[in-house]
Design an enzyme around this catalytic site. Structure first.
Site, PDB file in Angstrom:
ATOM      1  N   SER A  27       1.475  -7.639  -0.944  1.00 21.42           N
ATOM      2  CA  SER A  27       2.249  -8.610  -0.157  1.00 21.42           C
ATOM      3  C   SER A  27       1.478  -9.883   0.167  1.00 21.42           C
ATOM      4  CB  SER A  27       2.788  -7.976   1.125  1.00 21.42           C
ATOM      5  OG  SER A  27       1.799  -7.894   2.109  1.00 21.42           O
TER       6      SER A  27
ATOM      7  N   THR B 126       0.822  -1.213   0.000  1.00 27.13           N
ATOM      8  CA  THR B 126       0.000   0.000   0.000  1.00 27.13           C
ATOM      9  C   THR B 126       0.849   1.253   0.000  1.00 27.13           C
ATOM     10  OG1 THR B 126      -1.826  -1.111   1.067  1.00 27.13           O
ATOM     11  CG2 THR B 126      -1.734   1.242   1.385  1.00 27.13           C
TER      12      THR B 126
ATOM     13  N   THR C 121       1.690  -4.369   4.213  1.00 27.04           N
ATOM     14  CA  THR C 121       1.552  -4.677   5.642  1.00 27.04           C
ATOM     15  C   THR C 121       0.947  -6.064   5.890  1.00 27.04           C
ATOM     16  OG1 THR C 121      -0.615  -3.619   5.754  1.00 27.04           O
ATOM     17  CG2 THR C 121       1.311  -2.245   6.267  1.00 27.04           C
ATOM     18  N   ASP C 122       0.263  -6.628   4.873  1.00 26.30           N
ATOM     19  CA  ASP C 122      -0.470  -7.877   5.133  1.00 26.30           C
ATOM     20  C   ASP C 122       0.429  -9.031   5.575  1.00 26.30           C
ATOM     21  OD1 ASP C 122      -2.766  -6.559   4.533  1.00 26.30           O
ATOM     22  OD2 ASP C 122      -3.176  -7.585   2.639  1.00 26.30           O
TER      23      ASP C 122
HETATM   24  C1  SIN Z   1      -0.243  -5.376   0.956  1.00 26.78           C
HETATM   25  O1  SIN Z   1       0.012  -6.012   1.969  1.00 26.78           O
HETATM   26  O2  SIN Z   1       0.501  -5.389  -0.046  1.00 26.78           O
HETATM   27  C2  SIN Z   1      -1.516  -4.590   0.844  1.00 26.78           C
HETATM   28  C3  SIN Z   1      -1.964  -4.033   2.124  1.00 26.78           C
HETATM   29  C4  SIN Z   1      -1.010  -3.064   2.769  1.00 26.78           C
HETATM   30  O3  SIN Z   1       0.115  -2.837   2.362  1.00 26.78           O
HETATM   31  O4  SIN Z   1      -1.444  -2.468   3.779  1.00 26.78           O
END
Ligand code: SIN
Length: 331
Positions: free
Chosen positions: A63, A16, A95-96
């Protein structure tokens, strides 16, 4: 004489923080991993006051699609960089699955120089996007002398968290990460780093895991247990399909429904390694003597997705259950 600024390399993998949508009010429904590293760096010119920064694009993905291949590429690249005249590395990441990559690197980086993962909960296009400040903080952390030998860290929402314990605990909020067992390692305030906690588990140079010659990792999967559990069928299918280890997200302190447990006991006799974690966010697994004698491995306080990372790396070294159990106690 003026001290030269630390040299920090930013490795970009997507997420993100590199996400965008054509509407600054939208914080969902955007595409992650579309903006390149040079644009991310240009958006935070203040990082040049903290360090001599250079960037490299390693991947540009959401991710949730992270792979062993990218993990191995990252670990090898970081180990090479940190052997050279580079003072620290920042990895921009979705973050995932950030916590899994962070723990993988915590176990495979062979340097005590700072390695920091950073992401964002709001896309770069959003009103009040959190990515730029998080990136600034991550560079400040990677450039700080205090961050040496702390293991791999996550810098999100002004907090410093250790790779072993940090976990995504909110789906949408900018304060998305917490460390349920050990707590935060510290904070970053106006570019200054404050540590007030330490990670007592061994990491980086003190682990035996060497990925320099690996192109693949052993296949380890995760299964839940739950009321009227039907996952014995899945366990059998996974084993027949090449899975070497299973992590079970047990109930409570690591209990498994008898439906699934009977199947696992049979598969363990055929060589499957089974490590017990918990569906519960905090605390540790406690196995009965019977479960230990059957060969179940206690993952201690590691959540299922991190227990999977350690079991994969453990299986690159040994098939001995007692040695694997010791790894879970140490790292
Ligand atoms: C991801 O994990 O690539 C999408 C969600 C995020 O980064 O918060």
């Amino acid at each position: 004489m003026l001290e030269a600024k630390p040299k920090i390399v930013i490795l970009a993998t997507g997420g993100t923080i590199a996400g965008s949508i054509d509407n600054e009010l939208e914080t969902t429904g955007y595409k992650a991993g579309v903006i390149g590293i040079e644009t991310l760096i240009k958006a935070v010119p203040q990082i040049k006051d903290l360090a001599q920064v250079s960037g490299e694009q390693v991947a540009n993905i959401d991710s949730s699609n992270m792979t062993d291949e990218i993990w191995l590429k990252l670990a090898k690249k970081i180990n090479e960089l940190l052997k050279k005249d580079i003072d620290g590395v920042v990895i921009t990441h979705g973050t995932d699955t950030m916590e899994e990559t962070a723990y993988f690197l915590n176990l495979t980086i062979k340097s005590d120089k700072p390695v920091v993962l950073v992401g964002a909960m709001r896309p770069a296009s959003a009103m009040s996007a959190d990515g730029p400040k998080n990136l600034y903080n991550a560079v400040a952390l990677a450039a700080s002398k205090e961050a040496k030998n702390k293991g791999v860290m996550i810098a999100m929402n002004d907090k410093i968290q250790g790779a072993r314990d940090a976990s995504k605990t909110h789906t949408l909020n900018v304060d998305a990460f917490s460390s349920p067992n050990f707590g935060n390692l510290g904070y970053i305030v106006d570019g200054k780093v404050f540590f007030y906690n330490t990670n007592l588990k061994e990491h980086t140079k003190k682990t035996p895991f060497d990925v320099s010659k690996l192109d693949t990792l052993p296949k380890v999967d995760i299964l839940y247990t739950y009321s009227n559990d039907g996952n014995g069928v899945a366990a059998k299918a996974l084993f027949e399909n090449g899975t070497k280890g299973l992590v079970i997200a047990g109930s409570g302190a690591g209990s498994i429904h008898q439906n699934q447990k009977e199947v696992l006991k049979e598969l363990m006799k055929q060589g499957l390694k089974v490590a017990i974690s918990s569906r519960v966010v905090a605390g540790s697994v406690a196995l009965s003597k019977d479960d230990k004698d059957l060969g179940f491995i206690n993952t201690q306080g590691l959540n299922p997705q991190k227990a999977r990372v350690l079991l994969m790396l453990a299986l690159t070294k040994t098939n001995d259950i007692n040695t694997i159990q010791k790894y879970f106690e140490k790292y």
